[in-house]
Structures are given as C-alpha cells and as structure tokens.
Design an enzyme around this catalytic site. Structure first.
Site, PDB file in Angstrom:
ATOM      1  N   GLY A  85       0.753  -1.176  -0.118  1.00  0.00           N
ATOM      2  CA  GLY A  85      -0.029  -0.044  -0.140  1.00  0.00           C
ATOM      3  C   GLY A  85       0.943   1.165   0.149  1.00  0.00           C
ATOM      4  CB  CYS A  86       0.422   4.589  -1.212  1.00  0.00           C
ATOM      5  SG  CYS A  86      -1.367   4.966  -0.836  1.00  0.00           S
ATOM      6  CE1 TYR A  87      -1.705   8.251   3.873  1.00  0.00           C
ATOM      7  CE2 TYR A  87      -3.390   6.968   3.639  1.00  0.00           C
ATOM      8  CZ  TYR A  87      -2.999   7.853   3.524  1.00  0.00           C
ATOM      9  OH  TYR A  87      -3.945   9.282   3.695  1.00  0.00           O
TER      10      TYR A  87
END
EC number: 1.2.1.38
Lengths: 341, 341, 341, 341
Positions: C149-151
C-alpha cells in the site's frame, strides 16, 4: 555524445531542460550557470534533481561555455540573451535561446514591445524560429534558434492550418488564453504569491501582452503564400490557479461555410507528419498533456464561428520540450529523442 | 461608536480586521497605516474592499493614531510592535497587538527564540494574553492585549481541557499542525511562490518554530492549579496548498485509562460558555470553519493514546477574529459582535 | 519482450502502470481489462494515452489473460483479487497484485480489518511482499507479489532502519500521514468531490485505517532479528488538497540518546544499495518526488524525540512504480528499467 | 419576521441561502427539505452550520411548506421545480425558484434546450426574471421569481449597458466564461472528481450550454427599446480548478468608434443605483468578489474591439445572494439586507 550547457539554470524551464538532458541518450549536461555567487549545486537549486546530477552552478563565462559545450540552451531573461548570444556564437557555440530576444524579425517591433533597442541585427537575421511543426526544414542547419513563447506556440499551432489554407478572416481572430502559474517564472512576486492567485482567476496585460506581435508575425508568414495580408490577433491572457498548462480558446470568422468534419480532416492532414501533435475528437484538458510534449487541438463550429481549442504544457511543449525537439533536429536525431510523450 | 486604527494595514490579517470593523455596529475605522510612501487607498491595497471604504493608508505616526483612535490593532512584524506599543500606550491608546512581541512573559525566552532583546518589560508585565476562552476575566480591563498566534490558539484550545484537568503526561504531547499558506503572510518569497507550494506538502521549521514556547507557556499556566510541572511540547508545522485553515492533530499519553465519551463530555463542559467553540462528533475539516471564527475540536482514543483533532481559520479565529473578540470584551459588548460565525 | 496484461485498467494506478509499460524496453502491453461492457479504448478511458496505444479494454477472462500475457498486474478492488489470483496462477500467469488481498500474512487479521474471509490461504502462504528495498532477494522467484500500500511503503521505509537496528521503543511510534486525493481512487464520491476536499484538510479513518496492520506486520518482521516484540503503530491518515504525494511525519521514542548525524548515517548506510531512495539533508517536499519513483527521507531529533519525515508519489513509488520495480526484479532486469526518476 | 423554507436543501446554493437566512434580521428559516429519507439534521448535511441551526431536513410536502413558510426558495433540479411550483403557488406560497424552469419565456425554447415539455405555461407567463439590476420594478409584486443562472447573470450584467445603449453589433458577441467547480453542483461525478479537474482546465458543452438561450433572451429584451434585432451570443464555458467564482471575458464589435473612458462612464452611469455592482478601474479577479454579492466589471478596447471583463461569486451573486436580493425587494426591505458585501 553532444556536450550541452544550460545558461541560466535556476528557472522552471531550465529544470525541465535539465531533466530531459539528463535522460537524453545523446546529450551530456556539462555546465550549468547562474548569477548566484555561492555556486550552489544544481540539485540544491532544484531538489528534485537530487541523485541525478552533481554539477554546481557556475557564473556565466562564454569561454567556459565554449570550452565545455557544443550547444547552449539560454534560460536568460530578455535583453540578457542579446548580450550572451553574440559572444557564444563568436566562439562557435550553437545556441537555442529561450528568451524573446530573437523571435521578432523586425527590430522596431522588438523595440516597441520590449522597450529596448535590438543590438544584434546580424543574429536576428540568421535566427531560425524554432517551431518544428512549421519550420522543420530550416532547423537542422541553424546555429541560432529562437525558441517560441508558450502562448505563441499554442496559438500558432492552433491557427496555422486555418491561416495556411486561408480559411478565416485574418482580422477576426480572438485568442482567449489561460495559463498555469509556472508560466510567470520562478521569481516571487505578489501576483504569483500563493494566497493571491490560488482560488482566483483574472486576465492580465489585456491588449498589451508581448506574445501578441510574435503570433501576428508567424501567422502572417504561415499564411503569406495564399494572401498578402497581415494577421492581427486579439490576445487575452489569463492566470489560472494551477501549476502548468495552457488552454487557448480561439474564435475566428470563416471566409466560407465550413463543416466540423472537414476542418478536423484539415488539421489531421496538416499535422500528419508531426509526432507531438494530437488532433483530438474530445475537448482538450490541460491535464492530458501535462508533463509531456503533446500539443492537443480540436475544432468546433458554433453559430457559424470557428472555435479552436488547444492545450499544451507551457514548460515542456511550450518551452523546454520544443527546445529539445530543436536540439534533436539540429543533430539529425529522431525528433522525439529524450522527450516525454 | 469606538474609533479604531489599523497600524500596518497591508497584510492578510489586517484585511480581515478591516472587513470586520467595517461591518461592526460599534466600531468605526478612522485610520489605516502602512509604510508605502505614496499613501495608497486601502481599497487599492485590498481590492476586495472597493466601495467599502475610501480611506488612504497613512505613514505611521503615534500622535495621529492617538488623535483619531481609542483602540489600535497592530498588524506589524515582531520587533516593530516593540517600538510602537510604548508610544501608543503613553498616548492613552489601548492596543491589541497581533505580533508576537508581548506574548512570551519571559524576556529571556523572547530573546532566545526571536533573537532580540525585549525593550519594553513594563509593557510585557501588563500585557494580557488575548485568548478569551481561557482568560476572559482579564481582558475587559486590559490596555494591552497580546493577541495569540494562529498555531498556538489551535494547540492551546485543543489541549487546555486535558491539561487543566491533568489528564495527560505533559512531556508526551506531540502537535502535528498543518496550515494554509496565508499563515505565512503577504510578503512574496520562494517558499510561498505558487508553483513551489501548490501541489506540494512539506514540514518546515521542525523543532524550531517560534510558536513552541508560546504553547508551552500558556499550557503550563493553564495546568498550574493541578500540577507544578511545565508543559513541553513537540510541535511540527506543515505548509498545505490551500489559502487558509489550520488543522492540528495532537497526540498525548493519558495518565489513566479514559473513554472517548468521557473526554468528549469534558470538552463540552469546559467550553460550555464559549460562543465560538464547537465540540464536534465528526472529524473537523478546515473548510467547515473557513471564513468564520469557529474553533472546531474532537477527541479520539487510538490504541490507548489520546488523539485530539482541532481546526480553525488561521486569519479569523487564529488572528483577526479573536482580536475582535478581545475588542468586544474590552468594550463590554457581546463577545461575537461583528464576527462571522 | 515480456507480454503484460493490466487487469482492472481504469484507475489511476493502472494509468501509471500503462504509461510505464508503454515506455518499457522489455515489456509489451498486450491486454487491458475493465468491467465496462462497451469495450472502450484505453485512450478513451485515459485520454492522456492518445497516440500511445490502440488497445481496447476487454472484459476480464483468465483464459484470455493466460493466452496473451506472462505477467498480470491486478488493479482490482480488494476481494476481487482474491478471486482472480488463483485462476490466473493456475494458468501459469505470474501475478503482481496491487490490492490488499495478499499483503496480510495472517488470514484472521485480514478478516478483522477487511471483513471478508480469506479464501486463498495457499496463495497467501506463497505471496511475497513486494517492497524491493527490504525483500529484494525474495522477489525474483516469486510468482505472486503482494504490492504494498502507498501509506505502508512510506511508513515502513521511513521506519525500517530504526526498527531493524532496534533504535526505538516499538510502542511509541506515531505516524501522522498526509496524502493527495488520487490515493482515494478514481470512483467519484462526496469526500473527493472537488468543492468538498479542495481548500480543506481533514483526518479520516482515525484509528481504523486498513494500512495499520500492514505496517505493524512488516515492521515487526523487519525488526524480528533484534527483538521478538511486535510493532504496534498509531497511524492517522489525512486528505490534502493536491493530486498526488504522501508525506509522513513520524515520531518515535529512542531507546538511547541519539544524534541526528548518526541517524542520518544509519539511513544512508541502510539504503546504500537502493537506487530509488534519497536520504535528504533538507526536509522532503512531496513535489520533489512527484511523478517519480523516488522515496525521500530525512531524520531529526526534537526535544529528545526522533522525527522522521518521508515523502513519495503515492501512484508511482507507492503503487505502480514499485510494481515495475518488482516486475524488473522478477525478470532479472536492472531494477529501475522503464521507471521515471 | 418572514418565515422561509428551503426546498431542496442539500446543495451548495442551499447552504449559502441557509447561511444568509440564518443571519437575516427579517427572515426565519422554518423548514428545510431533502429527498434523504432519514431526515438528517441540516448541520449534518452541511457541517459548517453546526451550532447555527437545529433543523432536520424533511421530505418535501407542499402542505407542510404552506403551513410553515410564506416564501419558499427552491433548490431543486430543473423539471422538479416544474412540479413543485404550481403546487406551492396554489397554496399561496411565494416562490423564488433557483432552477432553470421558469427562466425561458418561450416554452419551445425550453423544450429545445432542456428536452422537456414545459407543463406550467401559466406560471411561465407570470414568472419575473429575478435580476434586480435590470428588473427591479417588477420584483416587489412578483409571486414567482425565476432566479437567474450564474453564467447568465455574469454575461447579462456585463453586456447590458452596451446592448441597452446599442453600442455593439449583436451578432458579434463572444462570451468566454470560466467557472469554479462548485457551479457544477454537489453530486459527485467523474468530471468534478478532485484528481480529474484539479490542476486541469478545459472547456465543456461548447456551443450547447443551456445558459445560451437565457443570455440571448434577456439581452434581446434589454436592447429592444433601441433595436428590434435579437441578440445571439457565442458562449463557451470552462471549468477552472477553484471552488467558486466566474470570470467572463467578453468580446464585441462596436458599432462606432468608442473610447475606454466613455464606456467606463456609461457603465458607471448605468449601474449608479445598484448597491452590488462595482465598475472597477483594474481587471477584476474572482477572489475579490468571492464569498460576497459583488458584481465586478471593467471595459477595455483592444485593437478596436470592446473587451468586457466581469466577475462574481457563482454561489452568491450568481445564485443565493441574488435570491436574497429578490427576497428583500419582495418584502420592501433594503436590497442588501443580510447579504455579505
């Protein structure tokens, strides 16, 4: 490998030039200059270049440019190029000048709009207007390229097919153009201070923007084979709260009744050999050409009037990208080498 | 009618002050000053005031202020207030100072963080910190109000209930604050140049922002009845690409196990007499308090840690709006007279 | 040439994947799928791809994928990947899954946070977490990549050196993260409607964002050689009015006194072989890594607390770019082939 | 006190109406309706109204409206107003309709542009076009106000002096208009999804925007005393990445040679009794009228062509603010009562 200098490396156009040169398979960035006396690293001036280059910015010295580079891109303010260009050409450096100093063929017009006497008429006479879509054949042998302005490229490419084919009344052209804020340069001023221009929209320089005579001149030249009547446009620039992108909405009176389909065919045919032009069926949005060298254009007819809508990225296709197109043509490389599309 | 001057009228806070004063039923704007020597009209400096005022900005002259105004709002940079305040007070003008010069009670702390010797210890001793939600009883008689900083109001109001009731470890407080760009003032500089800060987010002044000692001081004072231990916060400001608004996300370690419902009750009770505070069940968005004097706050517990989320408009509740609250209290007017809610 | 399919091609991540694949010297985009029944051209779905591809989007059919592609990138919503992945793997297609379905090693945790039973435990057991900076050696032989995921990429890369070297209290970690709106996907909803989120800032999903267990899991794994204590973070995401970019401001309690210089050296050393990581002396701004695969990170100490600041482009380094990194490693190509830097 | 209902209370215009009514000294908001069946509180639908109202939204019922309100503001989509208006008028409720349903006097034109048969010709015949600057004398006695569109108000007010005084060729008018995104309403769709329209600029509905016949109709009416020739404009709307504000740049061919000074005098004279119009010497920026009911306009002559530049806030002067102007005139109150200026 072609050794390349960027003279005046602190602005946004210079940053885009640096990115493209650092990715270019046939170019090597050997020198960057700036007026900052502490010789900052280029990746301090432009943090996005970190780990891409270790160059430091040097003060401008024409001998040093000639020693290190075959080609110089000039990211200088106008009048500064007027001084640098003759020095560099005398030393055998080929120049792609991104200022306005060599765009207007008539020195008087330059004086009228820029308020300075043009001190290099010889350079002016030899300079080639670097818009490959229209003047591709003149560029390979040029030693001095006058790289077009961002509004002017948008307007000229949007209107060239109509003017070249003598489809419109040359005194009826209205160019309502809108630009992202990076077009105003990197020097802080109140009009481009974030809380002033964010969430706001306004026209500026109505009737007196300096790209006006450039549009007139090139369109008149483009249309001269059909009709010996100068083009004179009404040009209104606006500042839009976004980083980059120009949209021009252009209105013109057709000389005869036209269909949208025929005009679209005209555009497709006119640009059929141009690798950076897209004649789009939909209405162009600046986002679709942002960060690329695409020029997007479409045509509509509204209540008998021709409406052309055109978009490009002011820093790339409107400045640095077309400069690399010119560079490629000057070196007999494929036109889009190293250019984001 | 109370006659009012704005000293230093060219900034964003001054514009908001002018708007509120021009709408205020008991105040009259009689004077605006600026350093611009050509005495520009106030509606030239701030075009949104056209048809609202015909005042021109005059150079600052304390005699002129005393002649024309009973109260002066000072929109000066810090250290400039240090000079103006004693002159104005000597002439009997009540002062609401929006700079930082009279906020820090300890002159040494002022010197440490602002790099200047504090030259008006008498004024400093008398100045009242103008946060009505906490110091309402001191304001009516004050002749010198130190109007709070925008980050500090956000952080202090968000934490005051927890500190006053001794609910949290005073060394565990982390304030991660995010501000719109108008908080940086109206002077153009590279960091607030549109193409630099638009579409970007970054922290700045990490560990060294000057609002830090102000937050420490006021929260320590708020909590002193329960515990004689100073508050020392970790404060990180960020610049967000929007005009206005501050959001603070605050983390603190509770001293005992707490429930969200109890903490929400604590906040509602603590602020039950405050007409500009909303304890919200949802998460505050800066947009919901923009252009108003609302302070929005809510509390959550995440994995045992207290998380407070608070928002306000940095120019209104964080500056000009609270100044008018102070003005109203000083004149025994209803606290929200003339204030947008 | 490696033939590649994008399954679920209408989102923003898919657009970035398509751009990179179309520029990739060793990959060929042979198939794009979407649920839209009218088989729209990919450049109708994404107008910026005009003149770059003539593919039309087909309905998803695993046989068709297997026929046309060796590798499939899955841009599907979670639970949809759970269905597609076994079908594709059975047919011999190597899968890079950009959903969350194969990231959490523990099926119960998946059920707790996503509300669905995990129906492919065999796939889950074999899936490799595709974060090359930490798991480079496992990726080349993987047939199923769980793309991070990006976070989570932002937080994990920012904290990995500290956790791996056991520098911080694992229960003290606070991740205050801020994301541009493209991270919320391309499906219109009220929270991402322009006039709602523009000029506004708010936290969301406080204490319940689904990237939390992913961060916990990977950091616990990264730190397991030093200490057998799980990492448990406090993670607060915020929505910022900009297109792209994540900035994470991370706070942690050091186990011993540390100097900034030593910590910076630790980061430089930890990432010395990583071609997409920049340990920056200045504070990272999201703009400097936008549209690139750079991960920028720096460390500060504030009042004894460690503060890590990290930024990346959520669509590139946080999604599509790292997917291409994984693709390159799976095919023994240089890690950054075809990736914008 | 006048009791007021907002029918269709969930949109942006309704929010601005609610704000103004809640501040209005002579109006009381007694009812708000929406289609949402769970009867949400108005301050849940619009969080910025927290602590301002405790009303809940009810389903629409004309009897209930008639019971609770003397005046109803209709924030319904077009065609929905067509149903509600006769029901409300029959019950004696005065209606200010913010939809387009009663703006076009000719039912056929309505059908042509909106694709629906107009089912209330009686209402249409009685409806008064609610633009106080032009039709102030008709409004006080009206029972049905057709509140103007936002683009139309901008264009009409910008052109009315020139058309009324017969200064321009009525077939030469080009209106290049640019609007903030709130003008597109509050229903999420792809074109107004933040990452689609942020950092982008595009025209839309070129040649087919439904405000075109409204502009034609009103300007023809305004100019009919001088010349019996219909006005037919070319109107191009654009979507600009900002919340609110419309800027119209308008081009027209003068019938005789004109000076800027004379035209400015004409505008000042024409609007000398209008409390919400500012004829500005500078070029209007949308920010200067944002959140207010000001209409800003200026005139230039460029190469013989007249260029009018006009700005307003699309939600206030373009919708809710003018509705309150109408409400005030209908109740013989000062025109700007309760309106932000």
């Amino acid at each position: 490998m072609i050794d390349v200098a960027i003279v005046g490396a602190t602005g946004y156009t210079a940053l885009e030039l640096a990115r493209m040169i650092l990715n270019h398979p046939q170019a090597r960035l050997t020198l960057a200059t700036s007026r900052q006396e502490d010789r900052p690293r280029l990746d301090t001036v432009h943090p996005s270049l970190a780990r891409r280059t270790t160059l430091s910015c040097e003060p401008y010295d024409p001998d040093r440019v000639a020693e290190l580079a075959q080609v110089a891109f000039l990211g200088l303010p106008h009048t500064a190029s007027l001084e640098a260009v003759p020095d560099l050409r005398r030393r055998g450096v080929r120049v792609i000048d991104l200022s306005a100093d060599y765009r207007l063929k008539c020195a008087e017009t330059y004086h009228d709009w820029y308020g300075h006497v043009h001190t290099d008429p010889a350079g002016l006479a030899e300079a080639v207007y670097g818009l490959p879509e229209l003047f591709r054949e003149r560029i390979p042998t040029a030693n001095l390229i006058a790289n077009p302005g961002c509004y002017t490229s948008t307007a000229i490419l949007a209107l060239a097919p109509l003017v070249a084919e003598d489809k419109i009344d040359r005194r009826s052209i209205i160019i309502d153009a809108k630009s992202g804020v990076s077009g105003a340069g990197r020097t802080p001023k109140l009009t481009t201070h974030f809380p002033e221009c964010n969430e706001s929209l306004a026209a500026y320089n109505v009737g007196r923007h300096r790209h006006t005579p450039e549009i007139d001149q090139i369109l008149s030249e483009v249309g001269c084979s059909r009709r010996n009547e100068p083009v004179e446009v009404i040009f209104t620039p606006h500042l839009v709260p976004m980083d980059r992108g120009i949209l021009a909405t252009i209105y013109a009176q057709p000389l005869a009744s036209e269909s949208e389909a025929d005009l679209m065919d005209l555009y497709r045919s006119f640009y059929r050999h141009c690798p950076c032009v897209r004649v789009t069926s939909g209405l162009p949005a600046t986002k679709d050409s942002a960060h690329t060298n695409w020029f997007d254009v479409t045509v509509r007819i509204v209540r008998g009037r021709i409406v052309v809508l055109a978009a490009l990225d002011n820093l790339i296709k409107g400045a640095a990208g077309v400069a690399i197109q010119n560079f490629n043509l000057m070196h007999h490389l494929p036109e889009t080498t190293g250019i984001p599309l």
